[in-house]
Design a protein around this motif. Structure first.
Motif, PDB file in Angstrom:
ATOM      1  N   LEU A 116       4.230  -8.100   2.104  1.00 28.22           N
ATOM      2  CA  LEU A 116       3.307  -8.692   1.133  1.00 28.22           C
ATOM      3  C   LEU A 116       3.610 -10.169   0.917  1.00 28.22           C
ATOM      4  CD1 LEU A 116       2.746  -6.386  -1.992  1.00 28.22           C
ATOM      5  CD2 LEU A 116       1.035  -7.352  -0.467  1.00 28.22           C
ATOM      6  N   SER A 117       4.913 -10.458   0.779  1.00 28.60           N
ATOM      7  CA  SER A 117       5.274 -11.837   0.467  1.00 28.60           C
ATOM      8  C   SER A 117       5.093 -12.765   1.660  1.00 28.60           C
ATOM      9  CB  SER A 117       6.713 -11.910  -0.048  1.00 28.60           C
ATOM     10  OG  SER A 117       7.598 -11.378   0.912  1.00 28.60           O
ATOM     11  N   PRO A 171      -0.976 -13.652   3.730  1.00 24.30           N
ATOM     12  CA  PRO A 171      -1.939 -14.069   2.706  1.00 24.30           C
ATOM     13  C   PRO A 171      -2.778 -12.884   2.241  1.00 24.30           C
ATOM     14  CG  PRO A 171      -2.689 -14.721   4.883  1.00 24.30           C
ATOM     15  CD  PRO A 171      -1.360 -14.057   5.076  1.00 24.30           C
ATOM     16  N   GLY A 172      -2.809 -12.648   0.962  1.00 24.71           N
ATOM     17  CA  GLY A 172      -3.668 -11.604   0.405  1.00 24.71           C
ATOM     18  C   GLY A 172      -3.199 -10.201   0.691  1.00 24.71           C
ATOM     19  N   ILE A 173      -4.036  -9.245   0.301  1.00 25.76           N
ATOM     20  CA  ILE A 173      -3.718  -7.827   0.474  1.00 25.76           C
ATOM     21  C   ILE A 173      -4.814  -7.202   1.315  1.00 25.76           C
ATOM     22  CG2 ILE A 173      -3.485  -5.604  -0.721  1.00 25.76           C
ATOM     23  CD1 ILE A 173      -2.363  -7.181  -3.116  1.00 25.76           C
ATOM     24  N   PHE A 212      -1.111  -0.352   0.562  1.00 27.95           N
ATOM     25  CA  PHE A 212      -1.806  -1.594   0.259  1.00 27.95           C
ATOM     26  C   PHE A 212      -3.061  -1.343  -0.591  1.00 27.95           C
ATOM     27  CE2 PHE A 212       1.113  -2.603   3.502  1.00 27.95           C
ATOM     28  CZ  PHE A 212       1.406  -3.942   3.375  1.00 27.95           C
ATOM     29  N   ASN A 213      -3.317  -0.079  -0.926  1.00 28.83           N
ATOM     30  CA  ASN A 213      -4.375   0.251  -1.876  1.00 28.83           C
ATOM     31  C   ASN A 213      -3.839   0.377  -3.302  1.00 28.83           C
ATOM     32  OD1 ASN A 213      -7.082   1.385  -0.269  1.00 28.83           O
ATOM     33  ND2 ASN A 213      -5.211   1.337   0.938  1.00 28.83           N
ATOM     34  N   PRO A 251      -0.930  -1.678  -4.641  1.00 31.03           N
ATOM     35  CA  PRO A 251       0.165  -2.609  -4.325  1.00 31.03           C
ATOM     36  C   PRO A 251       0.979  -3.085  -5.536  1.00 31.03           C
ATOM     37  CG  PRO A 251      -1.897  -3.795  -4.417  1.00 31.03           C
ATOM     38  CD  PRO A 251      -2.218  -2.368  -4.752  1.00 31.03           C
ATOM     39  N   GLY A 252       0.666  -2.598  -6.728  1.00 26.75           N
ATOM     40  CA  GLY A 252       1.284  -3.153  -7.934  1.00 26.75           C
ATOM     41  C   GLY A 252       2.799  -3.213  -7.887  1.00 26.75           C
ATOM     42  N   ALA A 269       4.127  -5.687  -5.333  1.00 27.97           N
ATOM     43  CA  ALA A 269       3.976  -7.074  -5.785  1.00 27.97           C
ATOM     44  C   ALA A 269       5.117  -7.425  -6.743  1.00 27.97           C
ATOM     45  CB  ALA A 269       2.618  -7.240  -6.471  1.00 27.97           C
ATOM     46  N   ALA A 300       8.342  -7.722  -4.666  1.00 31.47           N
ATOM     47  CA  ALA A 300       8.372  -8.965  -3.880  1.00 31.47           C
ATOM     48  C   ALA A 300       8.752 -10.152  -4.765  1.00 31.47           C
ATOM     49  CB  ALA A 300       7.012  -9.199  -3.224  1.00 31.47           C
ATOM     50  N   THR A 301       8.166 -10.195  -5.949  1.00 32.47           N
ATOM     51  CA  THR A 301       8.444 -11.318  -6.859  1.00 32.47           C
ATOM     52  C   THR A 301       9.896 -11.294  -7.325  1.00 32.47           C
ATOM     53  OG1 THR A 301       6.159 -11.245  -7.622  1.00 32.47           O
ATOM     54  CG2 THR A 301       7.713 -12.439  -8.993  1.00 32.47           C
TER      55      THR A 301
END
Lengths: 113, 609
Positions: free
Chosen positions: B123-124, B127-129, B137-138, B140-141, B144, B147-148
């Protein structure tokens, strides 16, 4: 209580968010970076938002700090990925801004008699 | 309204000798368990998993810890030991039960945590999902978030995954401690709920995963429903048998009107409107994040909110509708790519669910079958204790309908989806906090206030807790032969990453394989087990795998590890001899060359013609 009717915890929270956001973005040695990033991404926004809910129960308050911090960071990160604007620095800035905005909202609550 | 923090729990004053001894016993138990676990040699060579190789000091530590807890719980006439002691003992239990594997090996158990790290990494880096990538990827919360956090903190991803079970259990227990505070004022019962929740937690869903994160948020939502969003019903009747029987016999339109009047007559338990609004906003945020993070948990949230609202115990009456709308919106827009190929309820049915969740799992070697049976027994024992506790509370007129609803409603999920044969595991986890709470009604004495157990009852409780701990360690770490990885296996996976060019296919023998933590989107990943599910014999499976590898665009790399072989053998899909034959046959084919090998793994490169 500070001069403008804002309590010290609110002021300290806002200033800590600002300082730690800058420190996290500049970069710190590994263990300090982890602590600062966790604070600015999860704990400080969670605390600032939990204080807006008027929760008085200490245990529930502590739980809301964690839950609100993690949930808000999830929401911010997910939206940034969908909008193709994600970077961890952008997340730090956004979470810092959310904390400061929550502190301003809290200050307005505190200023209201 | 019951507060979440009980003022009766001691926090100040002089420390009593019993409290000091209990705290010390906790420290000794932790030292024993950590030392004993760190002496275990990897790989684990037993069908029974870790339970067969953990040395006796580990069990001495577990026994000592349970005795110390029960002594502290019994306390004195004023109540259990001070909060610091009780919290310390719970922390030790979490480290002993959920950190054991981290003391045995320095990489996470199982495959999925590695895969989740890979998704966050992917993800990181993109670009985008793209929802067409795969199911993750449906929703992704969580990825995300991961990754952060990993990028901003600079923490080692593998270390985060290794300690995730301890961290997740900590979060769950904080939430459970708060919500239990809204259900009982008895401090002994509240501490015992946390203890039993840990002892019954064999489901192994606390690794670095969306479901662990969503389960935490689910518990917080329930805490809000039971606390600031709770409602008082106008008539405190309905628990007595005569009331329920009368209602059941006379269900006329008039009765239904009475029921509606009763439901509409409820009042908010929290008097401050601003606080209620704040709690409602928080609950809605959590619901939205749960919907974005996990497939199954939002349905459980919807069921729990609806059940509590219909029972008149939740004040905002439109919360179920709002939750349903948020869930539906997520399904029809961000998750639509997945749902087009996997319609909901397509696999619904009690028979299919039973076969996938129970019957199919009861196969394999004798040791593995015993582990599965122990998991079932542990679940049944806890449910039986909860049932006995419910009957006891019913007879005393103290049955809390909220606990019963939250314990039973997860069962509605069982026939709705196979969920890869894991639905029963998820159902038992969703129910566990409330099963533990109800079981405490039978584990603690009914008479006396506060309910201090006698010495004999305390002894029985310590023994029960110790036995539950043994069963949990057995069930939880029962797959250690194939889900605890060696350094050689990790080295082989790193070699595969080097050898497999972008666009190529990586083929492993079976799950679990500690792969895909890097370059998640660069390779296709298949397992021989998935390709040849019905027949893993060399004659059938060999050509299938070889043809697939030879015709894979970009070439293929075949990874055969000790753990994946053990997985196939233990679960009855293949035999050691059959696996060796298959490998020998593959290795002898044109275009197949051994590119890497060590004591626990071989890597074959398959060149396209």
């Amino acid at each position: 209580m500070s001069g403008g009717g804002v309590t010290r915890p609110t002021l300290a929270l806002g200033l800590a968010a600002l300082a730690l956001s800058v420190a996290t973005l500049i970069g710190l040695p590994t263990p300090l970076q982890a602590v600062a990033a966790t604070a600015v991404l999860v704990l400080l926004p969670g605390q600032a938002m939990a204080r807006l809910t008027q929760v008085t129960d200490l245990a529930l308050s502590a739980l809301l700090v964690l839950a609100l911090g993690l949930a808000t960071l999830t929401a911010v990160s997910t939206v940034m990925f969908y909008l193709v604007v994600w970077s961890w620095q952008a997340c730090v800035i956004t979470m810092g801004a959310i904390t400061i905005l929550a502190c301003i909202a809290r200050a307005r609550q505190e200023a209201t008699p | 309204m019951t507060g979440a923090l009980d003022p009766a729990t001691r926090t100040g004053g002089r420390w009593k000798a019993r409290e000091v001894w209990c705290a010390l016993a906790g420290a000794v138990a932790l030292a024993l368990a950590v030392w004993a676990a760190s002496t275990v040699a990897v790989p684990v060579n037993s069908d029974l998993g870790l339970v067969a190789v953990l040395p006796y000091p580990f069990w001495a530590g577990v026994l000592l810890l349970n005795v110390a807890f029960v002594v502290a719980l019994r306390g004195d006439a004023a109540g259990p030991a001070r909060r610091a002691v009780m919290m310390w003992l719970v922390v030790v239990l979490v480290l002993v039960l959920f950190g054991t594997a981290a003391f045995v090996a320095d990489v996470p158990r199982g495959e999925v945590a590695f895969r989740h790290l890979g998704i966050a990494d992917a993800l990181s880096g993109t670009p985008g999902i793209d929802p067409d990538t795969d199911a993750y990827f449906n929703w992704p919360g969580f990825f995300a978030l991961l990754a952060t956090v990993l990028a901003a903190t600079g923490l080692d991803p593998v270390a985060v995954a290794l300690w995730a079970p301890v961290l997740n259990m900590g979060l769950w227990l904080v939430a459970l401690g708060v919500l239990t505070g809204y259900l009982t004022r008895d401090p002994r019962r509240r501490w015992l709920v946390l203890w039993v929740f840990c002892l019954g937690n064999w489901q192994d869903q606390d690794y670095l995963s969306p479901q662990a994160f969503s389960f935490f948020l689910y518990l917080v939502v329930v805490a809000l429903l039971l606390g600031p969003l709770a409602a008082r019903t106008p008539v405190l009747r309905g628990h007595r048998r005569v009331d329920l029987a009368g209602w059941w016999r006379g269900r006329s339109p008039g009765d239904r009107a009475d029921l509606m009047a009763w439901w509409r007559g409820r009042s908010p338990a929290e008097p401050r409107p601003g606080y209620r609004v704040g709690a409602l906003v928080v609950a809605l945020l959590l619901v939205a994040v749960i919907c974005a993070s996990h497939q199954l948990t939002p349905f459980m949230v919807l069921i729990a909110i609806t059940a509590l609202t219909l029972s008149g115990r939740v004040w905002p009456s439109r919360l179920p509708l709002i939750t349903a709308v948020v869930l539906t919106l997520w399904l029809v827009y961000p998750a639509s790519a997945y749902l087009i190929g996997n319609p909901p309820l397509a696999e619904a049915g009690l028979q299919g669910a039973t076969e996938a969740n129970v019957i199919d799992r009861l196969s394999g070697t004798a040791g593995h079958v015993l582990v599965v049976q122990i998991r079932i027994v542990l679940t049944l024992v806890l449910w039986a204790l909860a049932a006995a506790g419910a009957v006891r509370d019913w007879r005393r007129g103290r049955l809390d309908i909220r606990v019963v609803l939250l314990a039973l409603t997860p069962l509605l999920l069982f026939p709705a989806q196979l969920y890869g044969g894991e639905m029963l595991i998820r159902v038992s986890l969703f129910a566990l906090p409330f099963i533990a709470l109800q079981a405490c009604s039978v584990l603690l004495p009914t008479k006396g206030s506060p309910r201090r157990p006698s010495v004999r009852a305390a002894g029985a409780l310590a023994l029960t807790c110790f036995l539950l701990a043994v069963l949990t360690v057995t069930g939880r770490f029962g797959n250690a032969q194939f889900d605890v990885f060696t350094d050689d296996e990790i080295a082989a996976v790193a070699a595969v990453q080097r050898l497999a060019p972008p666009g190529s296919t990586i083929i492993s023998a079976a799950h679990p394989t500690p792969w895909r933590s890097e370059a998640y989107l660069e390779h296709r990943a298949r397992t021989i087990d998935d390709m040849c599910r019905s027949d893993l014999t060399t004659a059938t499976c060999g050509p299938l795998v070889y043809d697939y590898a030879r015709h894979s665009p970009g070439g293929a790399v075949v990874l055969l590890t000790r753990s994946s072989e053990a997985s196939l053998v233990l679960q009855g899909a293949s035999s050691a001899q059959g696996f060796d034959e298959l490998e020998a046959w593959l290795g002898a084919q044109d275009g197949v060359e051994l590119a890497f090998s060590n004591a626990d793994a071989r890597v074959y490169r398959v060149v396209t013609p």
